[in-house]
Design an enzyme around this catalytic site. Structure first.
Site: not given
Length: 402
Positions: A292, A329, A388
């Site tokens: 990630h 991102h 998140f």
């Protein structure tokens, strides 16, 4: 158990508006991050962005489709069109009910932004533009345009949405709900998104430099990426090109914090372990992890700790890189973009680099393939997505051999 393969890929991104251009960027370490000339960045920490340039609206759209599509829809349609073409697939009356789509999307925030602005300025504010804010809109648009009557679902697990969509699509095929699934994620930039991440203090002041000791945040980007999945039996029966094999996936929740990952990456540990267990894969069989790797202090530290936890001594033999310094991102699209990169890496037997890496960090003491791509013979690779809310997804793919 049905074996699932990837037979087509399609992408629009800051470093390539098709899979060929995108793979070339991965091999060359060519970044699509540019000075942000699209938005007013006064007061913003970051002055850079991963923006798609040179994009052309796909051919074959009706005037009505063009009128009602958001930029998110156009990106999804373009990626789907390329994916179907590369899979040598044509949707017909005979197969349309066995083909479906699962798409990760956060909706078209820019369209909502425009509508609200026009309302405040008492200008022409068309309420139909708000339809694009629905995360389900892009998948619906793709299904309607290509006449896909099989399973359709939309995923919103924040930045892991695109990866989760791929796992769910594989399940639809394994359980007999579909023969062929399109799966991926899509995101376009907006001022609201940029200002939100700036307010969170998540943006970097200079270059995005994941795993580097001096990392200080992310650069935002946009993309659309779609993979075609089908059973190996079905693919062989129709003589389809096979790019890679999907092995398994793992899901978990940190249940810890709305924005921060668990400090030790406990949720990511469980996701990786689950993927390995379900795929019946030993840790020593994984050669590469597409991380990630956002470039924030907490993410890179916790992800590195999670990889060390799961892989033990084998972590020293792993290549662990992130492509975010190339794409930015891309939020809802990130998991799909990085899964697609992993599939291309396996097919081409190479590992893309982590750009902008300069100073080693003892908290991220993995081989992050700094600055230059590397040829690597490998059978299995993993793609990790964290999001998140602590939404973790880990995908495992295999180099396909007859």
């Amino acid at each position: 158990m049905k074996r699932i393969v990837i037979t087509g890929v399609g992408i629009v991104s800051p470093c390539g508006n098709n899979a060929e251009q995108f793979e070339a960027s991965l091999r060359l370490g060519r970044s699509g991050i540019k000075v942000n000339e699209w938005y007013d960045t006064e007061g913003f920490v970051s002055k850079e962005i991963g923006k798609i340039v040179g994009f052309e609206i796909p051919n074959g759209l009706s005037e009505r489709e063009r009128r009602h599509c958001s930029q998110v829809d156009f990106y999804a349609l373009s990626a789907a069109q390329e994916a179907l073409a590369s899979a040598e697939l044509k949707v017909t009356a005979g197969n349309c009910t066995t083909m479906g789509i699962v798409l990760g999307s956060g909706g078209a925030v820019a369209d909502t932004e425009t509508y609200v602005r026009n309302m405040l300025l008492k200008q022409n504010a068309n309420p139909s533009k708000l339809l694009a804010s629905n995360p389900d809109k892009a998948g619906n648009t793709v299904a309607a345009h290509f006449d896909l009557h099989g399973p359709r679902s939309s995923i919103m697990t924040a930045c892991s949405s695109g990866a989760t969509a791929i796992g769910y699509a594989a399940d639809f095929i394994k359980e007999g709900y579909a023969e062929i699934m399109l799966a991926g994620g899509v995101e376009s930039t907006s001022y609201v998104t940029l200002s939100g991440f700036n307010a969170l203090g998540a943006m970097c002041a200079g270059k995005n430099r994941p795993f580097d000791r001096n990392r200080d945040g992310i650069v935002l980007g946009e993309a659309g990426a779609i993979l075609v999945l089908e059973s190996l039996e079905h693919a062989l029966r129709r003589g389809a090109p096979i790019i890679a094999e999907f092995v398994a996936y793992g899901l978990s929740s940190d249940a810890h914090h709305i924005t921060a990952p668990h400090p030790e990456g406990e949720g990511m540990v469980r996701a990786m372990q689950q993927a390995l267990k379900l795929g019946k894969i030993g840790v020593e069989q994984i050669c590469y992890i597409n991380a990630h790797g956002t470039g924030t202090l907490l993410n890179d530290k916790s992800e590195s700790a999670a990889i060390r936890n799961v892989f033990g001594a084998h972590a020293d033999a792993l290549c662990v890189s992130t492509i975010k310094p190339m794409t930015g991102h891309t939020l809802s699209a990130a998991g799909a973009v990085e899964a697609l990169a992993t599939v291309l890496s396996l097919n081409g037997q190479f590992v893309p680099p982590t750009l902008n890496y300069q100073t080693p960090d003892p908290d991220c003491n993995l081989d992050c393939v700094p600055n230059f791509a590397r040829n690597l013979e490998m059978d299995y690779a993993m793609s990790n997505s964290l999001a998140f809310g602590g939404n973790n997804t880990s995908l495992i793919f295999k180099h396909y051999q007859d």
